[in-house]
Design an enzyme around this catalytic site. Structure first.
Site, PDB file in Angstrom:
ATOM      1  N   LYS A  79       0.837  -1.197   0.000  1.00 46.12           N
ATOM      2  CA  LYS A  79       0.000   0.000   0.000  1.00 46.12           C
ATOM      3  C   LYS A  79       0.874   1.251   0.000  1.00 46.12           C
ATOM      4  O   LYS A  79       1.902   1.296   0.687  1.00 46.12           O
ATOM      5  CB  LYS A  79      -0.920  -0.043   1.224  1.00 46.12           C
ATOM      6  CG  LYS A  79      -1.947   1.069   1.320  1.00 46.12           C
ATOM      7  CD  LYS A  79      -2.842   0.823   2.529  1.00 46.12           C
ATOM      8  CE  LYS A  79      -3.782   1.965   2.814  1.00 46.12           C
ATOM      9  NZ  LYS A  79      -4.634   1.700   4.000  1.00 46.12           N
ATOM     10  N   SER A 154      -9.313   2.572   3.689  1.00 48.93           N
ATOM     11  CA  SER A 154      -8.432   3.232   2.752  1.00 48.93           C
ATOM     12  C   SER A 154      -7.626   2.269   1.875  1.00 48.93           C
ATOM     13  O   SER A 154      -6.965   2.713   0.932  1.00 48.93           O
ATOM     14  CB  SER A 154      -7.453   4.133   3.529  1.00 48.93           C
ATOM     15  OG  SER A 154      -6.601   3.395   4.387  1.00 48.93           O
ATOM     16  N   SER A 178      -9.690   0.412   7.840  1.00 43.37           N
ATOM     17  CA  SER A 178      -9.161   0.438   6.477  1.00 43.37           C
ATOM     18  C   SER A 178      -8.716  -0.905   5.919  1.00 43.37           C
ATOM     19  O   SER A 178      -8.415  -0.995   4.726  1.00 43.37           O
ATOM     20  CB  SER A 178      -8.006   1.438   6.383  1.00 43.37           C
ATOM     21  OG  SER A 178      -8.470   2.748   6.576  1.00 43.37           O
TER      22      SER A 178
END
Length: 474
Positions: A79, A154, A178
């Site tokens: 990520k 997220s 997230s």
């Protein structure tokens, strides 16, 4: 509604329908090489990326192939809020120019200890603040189950690639939901570990309450279990019981508390409620005792969490020039980040009281609710996956916050309390075939029970497959 699904599953390459565990076994046996697996994943990413927009940074040309580790050779992504040496870390923000990281983040080292092959970095909303991966002016990450819907946030970029079959597993992290939110939106497994289970980030160590935990998103329970076992071989918390490799369900029968509506007062919508109650029925069929429960949360929790959220935005802006780029321009932060920052500035004097309540009251409420139960069962989110635009940072701040608090009403408590929770696909889907996530929460250090129950649910009824026709039975 016409469903627009996007996936890269095929029987014509070495990835096939394999999860990470199966693919790693093929690589160990010499039936597939790590290079072949990486090349197949790159081809799949290129196939779906025009529709999904999930990749922040591609590193396709010369990925670092590894031959050691339980998941050696499995293609994956990191990520884009976590440093990977040689790749820029953009944090989803247009407020600065990302530069290549000089070294791996501590978690990246732990992640790589599994042996996986990193093909690049996945997109996230600005600084991971939003529950959808959208940006001012468009270019959102799209849900492969229906490209008109959010992939969650997220960790939306990672979720989209895993759900679409481009890679079997990818890095995610969770500061308010997230990992679990995109898992719920995309029909995946997402375990938010106990605080301290994984090596802490440098930023997290400096926060008054470290709400962020790293982990992965996967399509199977065994892949999530395999990753955590591999991570523990690299570093094991001295404060938590060892997890080891969890390989299946337990014979132990549990007492599970059922929480259908949020302790913040948000009422769950009908389709989400149906998925949770159907999952409760499946657990009862397995011999567990499930009964309604309450979670006596301080009514100030929601506001306190938003204040803390705002403090993170304030710190991102205040320290951005030093930590991210000397040309950091806080005026270019998106509407959500700016709104959170402005709200915090107005309430900055309340910070000590907010921190005290978050540390003490939220922890006490969580422990009280679990007092007579082994686990809690709840929705991940208060309503089903929204269409793109509903949570866009272009929505005026006050309205966006109203929508967010009506949606993300269950997950933040685990981040504040530090407790573990897992999102798995529910036993029912929406009328138009979208997955709905359900959440199981446990006491500190008890990821084993979460994984064991997730295995049992996975074996009870095959979870939704994106390869199936859009009209298949929900």
């Amino acid at each position: 509604m016409t469903s627009t699904r996007v996936h890269a599953f095929t029987a014509d390459d070495v990835l096939g329908d394999h999860d990470a565990t199966a693919l790693a076994a093929l690589i160990r046996a010499g039936d597939v090489s790590a290079r072949e697996a990486a090349d197949a994943a790159v081809a799949r990413v290129r196939q779906v990326e025009p529709a999904l927009q999930a990749v922040a940074v591609a590193a396709f040309d010369a990925p670092a192939l590894q031959d050691d580790g339980p998941l050696a050779g499995v293609p994956t992504f990191v990520k884009d809020n976590t440093d990977y040496r040689g790749l820029p870390t953009g944090h989803g923000s247009a407020a600065f120019r990302a530069r290549p990281a000089k070294k791996h983040a501590p978690f990246t080292e732990q992640f790589l200890a599994s042996g996986m092959t990193v093909l690049g970095k996945t997109r996230l909303p600005e600084f991971g603040f939003n529950a959808t991966t959208e940006y001012p002016g468009g270019d959102a990450v799209r849900n492969p189950w229906h490209t008109g819907h959010s992939a969650g946030g997220s960790s939306g970029g990672s979720a989209a690639l895993v759900a679409a079959g481009a890679v079997p597993i990818a890095h995610a992290n969770d500061g308010g939901g997230s990992i679990r939110i995109p898992a719920a939106c995309c029909g995946l497994v997402g375990l938010k570990p106990t605080r301290g289970r994984m090596v802490a980030s440098e930023q997290g160590r400096r926060l008054p309450i470290d709400v962020v935990c790293d982990g992965v998103l996967s399509r199977t329970v065994r892949d999530t279990a395999a990753f955590y076992a591999a991570a523990e071989r690299h570093w094991q918390s001295p404060k938590l019981p060892p997890l080891g490799l969890v390989e299946g369900p337990s014979e132990r029968r549990l007492r599970i508390g059922l929480l259908l509506d949020s302790p913040t007062g948000v009422v769950t919508d009908d389709e989400t409620r149906a998925a949770v109650t159907a999952t409760a029925a499946a657990l009862e069929k397995q011999g567990h005792e499930v009964e309604p429960c309450t979670l006596p949360l301080d009514p100030r929790f929601e506001g306190d969490f938003i204040t803390y959220w705002g403090m993170l935005s304030f710190l991102a802006s205040a320290t951005g020039r030093l930590l991210l780029d000397r040309h950091f321009d806080g005026r270019r932060m998106d509407g959500l980040s700016l709104g959170l920052r402005t709200r915090y500035r107005r309430r900055i004097a309340a910070t000590p009281a907010v921190l005290r309540r978050l540390r003490q009251a939220s922890r006490a409420a969580y422990e009280s609710a679990l007092g007579r139960y082994d686990l809690l069962l709840s929705p991940v989110l208060a309503h089903t996956t929204p269409e793109l635009g509903h949570l866009s940072p272009d929505v005026p701040y006050e309205e966006l916050m109203r929508r967010l608090t009506s949606y993300v009403a269950f997950t933040p408590l685990n981040n504040v309390s530090g407790s573990p929770a897992i999102s798995v696909p529910g036993a029912k889907r929406t009328a138009d075939g979208m997955p709905v996530g359900v959440m199981l929460s446990a006491r500190d250090g008890d990821e084993r029970t979460l994984l064991e129950v997730a295995y049992a649910l996975e074996g009870e009824r095959e979870w939704p497959r994106i390869q199936a026709p859009a009209t298949d039975e929900a």
